[in-house]
Design an enzyme around this catalytic site. Structure first.
Site, mmCIF file in Angstrom:
data_model
loop_
_atom_site.group_PDB
_atom_site.id
_atom_site.type_symbol
_atom_site.label_atom_id
_atom_site.label_comp_id
_atom_site.label_asym_id
_atom_site.label_seq_id
_atom_site.Cartn_x
_atom_site.Cartn_y
_atom_site.Cartn_z
ATOM 1 C CG HIS A 109 -107.651 57.035 -8.904
ATOM 2 N ND1 HIS A 109 -108.368 57.902 -8.301
ATOM 3 C CD2 HIS A 109 -106.375 57.158 -8.713
ATOM 4 C CE1 HIS A 109 -107.321 58.883 -7.936
ATOM 5 N NE2 HIS A 109 -106.219 58.474 -8.236
ATOM 6 C CB VAL A 191 -107.377 55.107 -24.429
ATOM 7 C CG1 VAL A 191 -107.557 53.853 -25.429
ATOM 8 C CG2 VAL A 191 -107.534 56.492 -25.498
ATOM 9 C CD GLU A 193 -109.747 56.595 -16.477
ATOM 10 O OE1 GLU A 193 -110.983 56.775 -16.076
ATOM 11 O OE2 GLU A 193 -108.916 57.764 -16.410
HETATM 12 C C1 GRF Z 1 -112.225 59.549 -14.700
HETATM 13 O O1 GRF Z 1 -110.658 59.965 -15.150
HETATM 14 C C2 GRF Z 1 -112.191 58.708 -13.619
HETATM 15 O O2 GRF Z 1 -110.775 57.872 -13.848
HETATM 16 C C3 GRF Z 1 -112.102 59.538 -12.561
HETATM 17 O O3 GRF Z 1 -112.729 60.741 -13.168
HETATM 18 C C4 GRF Z 1 -112.783 60.895 -14.295
HETATM 19 C C5 GRF Z 1 -114.023 60.674 -14.814
HETATM 20 O O4 GRF Z 1 -114.325 60.866 -16.281
HETATM 21 N N1 GRF Z 1 -112.839 58.784 -11.507
HETATM 22 P P1 GRF Z 1 -115.584 60.901 -16.984
HETATM 23 O O5 GRF Z 1 -116.676 61.893 -16.436
HETATM 24 O O6 GRF Z 1 -116.059 59.404 -17.101
HETATM 25 O O7 GRF Z 1 -115.376 61.290 -18.387
#
Ligand code: GRF
Length: 258
Positions: A109, A191, A193
């Site tokens: 998240h 970045v 994440e």
């Molecule tokens: C990310 O920001 C994640 O934290 C949230 O949904 C988004 C997914 O992005 N749960 P991606 O599809 O991985 O680019």
């Protein structure tokens, strides 16, 4: 090998970062076994193809959730998956899925939970809520999914400072400034994440995470962290190059006349 599945619905940047951790040799004994996606046009499917990761499309429309989830569970079994990672998965996890994969099901998240973790608050709206509130620090959280959607034992978190520039842009009345602030903050959190999710996966794969009630105890120290950082270096370099190119492209677009 410890086998990971990623479940994604859209853009797929977290999936890509996880696969790149494997390809750059950052992971030890971890492989991405399969991508499961639920929108036929999802960009994430294109990424799986590019990286030659097996992918399975599972239709969710026109089906009961229990039926859809049985298909997902069947695929996880077929690919002999040890850990399932939700990354931009737009379906709520039902009881059977959660129970079958109890503490083997993660999610990410883009905030420091429990802040900005309300039901229905996702994507850019999380960052908008953070800017709206005026927090000075936000970040990312990886947690085990339980039945409560965005609650569940937290595994790792990474703080990201909100820049004064972003707060000023968000408070501006000029057209486009607010959107720009949200985009800037969401990219900077992203970045982190992209690093944090793989770290949680590696910690899990090494059996370092213990769930105690609604909390976790993660058994790692500075040496572990240092070794991880060292192994992650090639990914971080690659990430820096990617964002430098992307920012350049963005600046060009902003400079060009409408
Ligand atoms: C990310 O920001 C994640 O934290 C949230 O949904 C988004 C997914 O992005 N749960 P991606 O599809 O991985 O680019």
């Amino acid at each position: 090998m410890f086998r990971v599945a990623v479940l994604a619905s859209g853009r797929g940047s977290n999936f890509q970062a996880i696969v790149e951790h494997e390809r750059f040799g950052v992971f030890k004994g971890v492989e991405v076994a399969v991508l499961i996606y639920n929108h036929p046009e999802a960009n994430v499917a294109r990424i799986a193809e590019e990286y030659a990761v097996p992918s399975v499309f599972i239709e969710y429309r026109g089906k009961k959730r229990t039926v859809f989830e049985e298909e997902v569970l069947g695929t996880l079994k077929e690919y002999d998956v040890d850990l399932a990672c939700l990354a931009g998965w737009d379906q709520i996890v039902g009881a059977r899925f959660f129970e079958t994969y109890r503490w083997r099901l993660m999610n990410i998240h883009p905030s420091l939970l429990p802040s900005f973790g309300r039901k229905g608050l996702n994507g850019r709206f999380v960052h908008m809520a953070a800017l709206e509130y005026g927090v000075k620090v936000t970040g990312a959280t990886v947690f085990y999914v339980d039945i409560s959607v965005d609650r569940g034992p937290i595994i790792v978190q990474e703080p990201v400072e909100v820049r004064e520039e972003e707060i000023a842009l968000y408070s501006s009345d000029l057209p486009g400034d607010r959107e720009r602030a949200v985009e800037m903050l969401s990219e900077r959190v992203l970045v982190h994440e992209h690093r944090l999710y793989s770290k949680a996966i590696q910690l899990h794969a090494e059996g370092r995470i213990r769930v105690l009630g609604d909390k976790t105890i993660v058994d790692y120290d500075e040496d572990w962290e240092e070794e991880w950082r060292e192994r992650e270096q090639p990914f971080i370099e690659h990430q820096k190059r990617y964002w430098a190119r992307k920012r350049h492209a963005l600046e060009e677009v902003l400079r060009s006349p409408c």
